[in-house]
Enzyme design. Structure first.
Site, short mmCIF file in Angstrom:
data_model
loop_
_atom_site.label_atom_id
_atom_site.label_comp_id
_atom_site.label_asym_id
_atom_site.label_seq_id
_atom_site.Cartn_x
_atom_site.Cartn_y
_atom_site.Cartn_z
NE ARG A 10 17.36 -10.11 45.03
CZ ARG A 10 18.03 -11.08 45.65
NH1 ARG A 10 17.52 -12.27 45.78
NH2 ARG A 10 19.23 -10.85 46.15
CG HIS A 165 15.17 -14.45 31.80
ND1 HIS A 165 16.46 -14.28 31.35
CD2 HIS A 165 14.64 -13.20 31.86
CE1 HIS A 165 16.70 -13.00 31.16
NE2 HIS A 165 15.61 -12.31 31.46
CE LYS A 278 18.47 -25.34 37.02
NZ LYS A 278 18.78 -24.54 35.84
CG ASP A 372 17.63 -24.96 32.49
OD1 ASP A 372 17.18 -23.86 32.86
OD2 ASP A 372 18.66 -25.47 32.97
CE LYS A 379 23.72 -20.54 25.19
NZ LYS A 379 22.98 -19.38 24.66
C1 GDG Z 1 17.02 -18.55 34.40
C2 GDG Z 1 16.49 -19.76 33.66
C3 GDG Z 1 18.15 -19.27 31.89
C4 GDG Z 1 25.92 -21.68 39.52
N1 GDG Z 1 26.60 -22.14 40.58
C5 GDG Z 1 27.44 -21.17 40.96
C6 GDG Z 1 27.30 -20.11 40.10
N2 GDG Z 1 26.34 -20.45 39.22
C7 GDG Z 1 25.89 -19.60 38.11
C8 GDG Z 1 26.27 -20.20 36.78
C9 GDG Z 1 25.26 -19.57 35.85
C10 GDG Z 1 24.05 -19.33 36.75
O1 GDG Z 1 24.49 -19.50 38.09
C11 GDG Z 1 22.94 -20.33 36.48
O2 GDG Z 1 22.40 -20.05 35.26
P1 GDG Z 1 21.18 -20.84 34.63
O3 GDG Z 1 21.01 -20.48 33.23
O4 GDG Z 1 21.41 -22.30 34.82
O5 GDG Z 1 19.87 -20.49 35.50
P2 GDG Z 1 19.18 -19.20 36.23
O6 GDG Z 1 20.03 -18.03 36.09
O7 GDG Z 1 18.89 -19.61 37.59
O8 GDG Z 1 17.73 -18.94 35.54
C12 GDG Z 1 17.59 -20.34 32.80
C13 GDG Z 1 18.55 -18.04 32.67
O9 GDG Z 1 17.50 -17.56 33.49
C14 GDG Z 1 18.98 -16.90 31.77
O10 GDG Z 1 17.94 -16.46 30.96
O11 GDG Z 1 19.30 -19.80 31.25
O12 GDG Z 1 17.07 -21.40 32.04
O13 GDG Z 1 16.01 -20.73 34.57
O14 GDG Z 1 25.71 -18.34 35.38
O15 GDG Z 1 27.59 -19.89 36.52
N3 GDG Z 1 28.01 -18.98 40.20
C15 GDG Z 1 28.93 -18.92 41.20
N4 GDG Z 1 29.10 -19.93 42.07
C16 GDG Z 1 28.40 -21.05 42.00
O16 GDG Z 1 28.57 -21.94 42.81
N5 GDG Z 1 29.69 -17.81 41.30
#
Ligand code: GDG
Length: 724
Positions: A10, A165, A278, A372, A379
């Site tokens: 994306r 990732h 998750k 994950d 963080k």
């Molecule tokens: C990959 C990997 C790795 C969530 N709910 C809301 C919202 N969020 C944001 C969080 C966070 C992001 O989404 C989720 O980050 P993750 O790290 O959990 O997972 P992904 O980005 O899907 O995926 C993961 C990452 O890549 C980076 O390398 O950590 O393991 O799967 O930033 O804050 N943001 C908003 N509203 C929400 O309701 N604005």
């Protein structure tokens, strides 16, 4: 000027349409977009990716392209079918479950794979249109694993980095994929491959060793005469953004509003995208057990669960949503009162101001994924705790647990352990909370997203620089001409030629590589030239060498220097050799043969060789280490050397060494021009022993003490045919 191209599924902007049919461009709030923002917006740098929308109307497509290109983004337009098969299909229904250890959900469909290849090619073509020599490309994530190699094939000299990732699974899980080899080959087109954790990197290296049969040295892999470097780069967050947001008046007013409606309750926070990786249902069950085991907390603590809708067109995710709905309903029905709701459940996303207020309010964050890659929510929670009060419960299955060891680390499958962790978190003193949060904040502040970007790109530059330095060793037309000129200018020339792997390619049957007509003709011409002294310098036994090449006027250094022969003379043995050590060492090697199926001992006149080519991968290497450490002190006392080769450990007299023999030849005959060609570690001794002005040429691998390198025995033979 060279540029950097970021590539991801994306773009950091999503194209939308309003009611009037006008296109809108909504920037992504993700950490990656922020971190890489400082890169792709600069100069003529670029971000290549899907804009998140299907275009039927040609004019709108053109309009979107122009707008995105004006902001350094290049759209890859995909069709609905491509998204269904490549993204929702292969990426999310094949790779995602396999890489997250949910292989029972993985679908192996040829149509998915075909679309994955096709779309990867589409991305590659868009990149190639923009690529110039000296540019660097940084490809992101599991949707685009084939892109690095596709670029390499067309533009071998550009610098390509790849970052994964999500987790890289252990070999036993990865091997289940029907396209495992193609996926590895695809990623190995990179110069640098990054993972979140050392464990992911270890799993990748093990898969490369077992599936591609390429071993690694300190994380470096030799592939097609290139070095591919792997390393771990744990991704960080935009720390200041979350810390500043937590101090923003908007966030504070929302916190007051929510706190007032919640009343005087402790709050446990859970935020995830809807995904089976998750562990959302398990978290709900854990909360249920907690309320049962610690009834004093009923009415006193609530779980605030935010589940962000995702992939809900996929059947598995629909079921998961139903399961979560059911569990939430059941627990709320079981424990809820008029004044207290145990679980506040939201199936939607929130703006960052709300998210930040939730982070601030939460006494405990429960981040307990089953698997994950990293997990950024934990963080962000820590960064938002400006007063340092709060407790993080973190799954050991999240990459983040490797950095955040000050959290309460749990195994999400051990429900009772997590229940006790909740109790511990709720009863932790403020002093202890502050101690842990402040340590974690220090780490996260330093290892932020900007640090991550500069670490990765810095390393990519390093790796590429080293690669280019080594590339100057490759014998190209210009070097070839200069070597030929030096050769022709001298009348007393000595040519050291290794045999296997240098003049002929390897064959599993050592007797099958008898010199052919062409090679014999070239060696005859070279050795009959009175200005030349050709020395065959090999590990082979003297009988074979004699029978194959003895009719030519060449000198021999056989068995790595045990047996020697001048062209006009008889065979003689190197001085001072002794064989009395063999019985004792053979007894030791026998112990290893007995416990290692597939291994065997080869006995040469003055050496013993333990072979493990046919031993199970990994076990052979382990036993080799054991033998080497077993013989470490013994060998020194017995005046022996223990050498590690390609699937062999060789023990021989310290006096026996191609380098020593070559030096002897040089000092006896005093040639004016010296050239040595060889392909393995025994030839390294020759390269090192020869004087500086010698032309030393390594065949195959580019890493060597030799000054130059050529690709294969075919190139060697062609080159030798030019010497006259
Ligand atoms: C990959 C990997 C790795 C969530 N709910 C809301 C919202 N969020 C944001 C969080 C966070 C992001 O989404 C989720 O980050 P993750 O790290 O959990 O997972 P992904 O980005 O899907 O995926 C993961 C990452 O890549 C980076 O390398 O950590 O393991 O799967 O930033 O804050 N943001 C908003 N509203 C929400 O309701 N604005």
């Amino acid at each position: 000027m060279s540029k950097t191209i970021i590539v991801s599924n994306r773009l950091p902007v999503k194209v939308l349409k309003n009611e009037n049919g006008e296109l809108l461009y909504k920037p992504s709030e993700g950490g990656l977009a922020t971190g890489l923002g400082s890169i792709y917006k600069k100069g003529n740098n670029l971000w290549v990716g899907w804009p998140g929308r299907f275009f039927k109307n040609k004019d709108k497509k053109k309009e979107a392209r122009a707008k995105l290109e004006s902001q350094n983004m290049k759209p890859v337009f995909l069709t609905q079918e491509e998204i269904t098969l490549y993204y929702e299909g292969f990426s999310n229904e094949t790779l995602w479950p396999n890489f997250h250890y949910f292989n029972q959900y993985a679908l192996y469909r040829k149509s998915y794979w075909d679309a994955y290849e096709k779309v990867n090619k589409k991305f590659c073509n868009e990149i190639l249109d923009e690529l110039n020599p000296g540019d660097r490309v940084w490809v992101h994530d599991y949707q685009l694993m084939l892109v690095p190699q596709m670029i390499r094939e067309k533009k071998p000299d550009v610098s390509v980095g790849f970052f994964l990732h999500i987790p890289f699974p252990s070999f036993e899980v990865f091997r289940l994929l029907p396209w495992r080899r193609q996926l590895l080959d695809g990623v190995l087109g990179s110069d640098l491959i990054g993972f979140h954790t050392y464990d992911d990197m270890r799993h990748f290296l093990s898969a490369v060793s077992r599936i591609c049969y390429i071993s690694n040295h300190h994380g470096q892999i030799q592939k097609d005469r290139r070095t591919v470097v792997t390393d771990s780069f744990p991704i960080g967050i935009d720390y200041d953004k979350y810390a500043n947001q937590a101090a923003h008046p908007d966030t504070l007013s929302r916190e007051v509003e929510y706190r007032t409606s919640l009343g005087d309750q402790k709050l446990i926070l859970s935020i995830d995208r809807l995904d089976y990786s998750k562990g959302i249902p398990a978290r709900l069950q854990i909360f249920d057990i907690f309320l049962k085991n610690y009834p004093q907390y009923q009415g006193k603590v609530s779980l605030m669960m935010v589940v962000v809708p995702s992939r809900d067109s996929v059947e598995k995710y629909k079921h998961l949503k139903e399961e979560v709905d059911l569990l939430v309903g059941r627990i709320n029905g079981k424990y809820g009162t008029v004044n207290w709701t145990p679980i506040h459940y939201f199936y939607r996303s929130f703006p960052i101001e709300d998210l930040s207020a939730f982070y601030r309010m939460a006494d405990v964050a429960m981040v307990t994924p089953m698997r994950d890659g990293m997990n950024l929510v934990c963080k962000e929670y820590v960064a938002s705790k400006l007063d340092q009060k709060g407790v993080l419960i973190l799954s050991e299955m999240a990459g983040a647990s490797k950095e955040l060891s000050d959290a309460i680390i749990v195994n999400p499958n051990d429900k009772h352990q997590v229940v006790d962790a909740i109790y511990r978190a709720l009863t932790m003193t403020e002093e202890e909370q502050k101690k842990h949060i402040s340590i974690m904040q220090k780490t996260l502040k330093k290892f932020n997203i900007h640090h991550w970007v500069s670490l990765f790109l810095g390393k990519l530059d390093d790796v590429t620089r080293k690669r280019d330095e080594l590339a100057t060793k490759v014998v190209d037309k210009k070097t070839q001409t200069s070597i030929l000129k030096a050769y022709q200018a001298k009348n007393k020339r000595m040519l050291f030629l290794d045999y296997d792997g240098t003049l002929v390619s390897f064959d599993s049957d050592p007797q099958a590589v008898k010199p052919g007509k062409e090679l014999l003709k070239i060696l005859k011409k070279l050795s009959e030239n009175p200005k030349n002294q050709v020395v065959i310098i090999s590990g082979r036994d003297k009988t074979t060498l004699e029978s194959w090449l003895g009719h030519l006027p060449v000198d021999f250094i056989a068995e790595h220097g045990v047996w020697l022969k001048d062209k006009a003379g008889e065979w003689y043995m190197a001085e001072g050799l002794d064989n009395s050590w063999k019985d004792e060492i053979r007894d030791i090697l026998d112990i290893y043969v007995n416990k290692t199926p597939g291994s065997f001992i080869e006995e040469k006149d003055y050496s013993l060789v333990w072979h493990y080519r046919k031993v199970e991968t990994g076990l052979g290497e382990l036993r080799a280490r054991e033998i080497i450490s077993h013989l470490k002190y013994l060998a020194v006392n017995m005046n022996l050397q223990v050498l590690e080769g390609n699937k062999v450990v060789e023990i021989k007299n310290i006096e026996v060494n191609k380098g020593k023999a070559a030096s002897k030849w040089v000092s006896n005959y005093k040639p004016e021009f010296i050239m040595a060609l060889g392909d393995d570690w025994t030839d390294e001794d020759t390269f090192k022993a020869l004087p500086d002005e010698a032309y030393t040429i390594k065949v195959g691998d580019i890493h060597s003490a030799a000054k130059y390198s050529v690709e294969s025995p075919e190139v060697v033979v062609r080159f030798l045919s030019l010497l006259n």
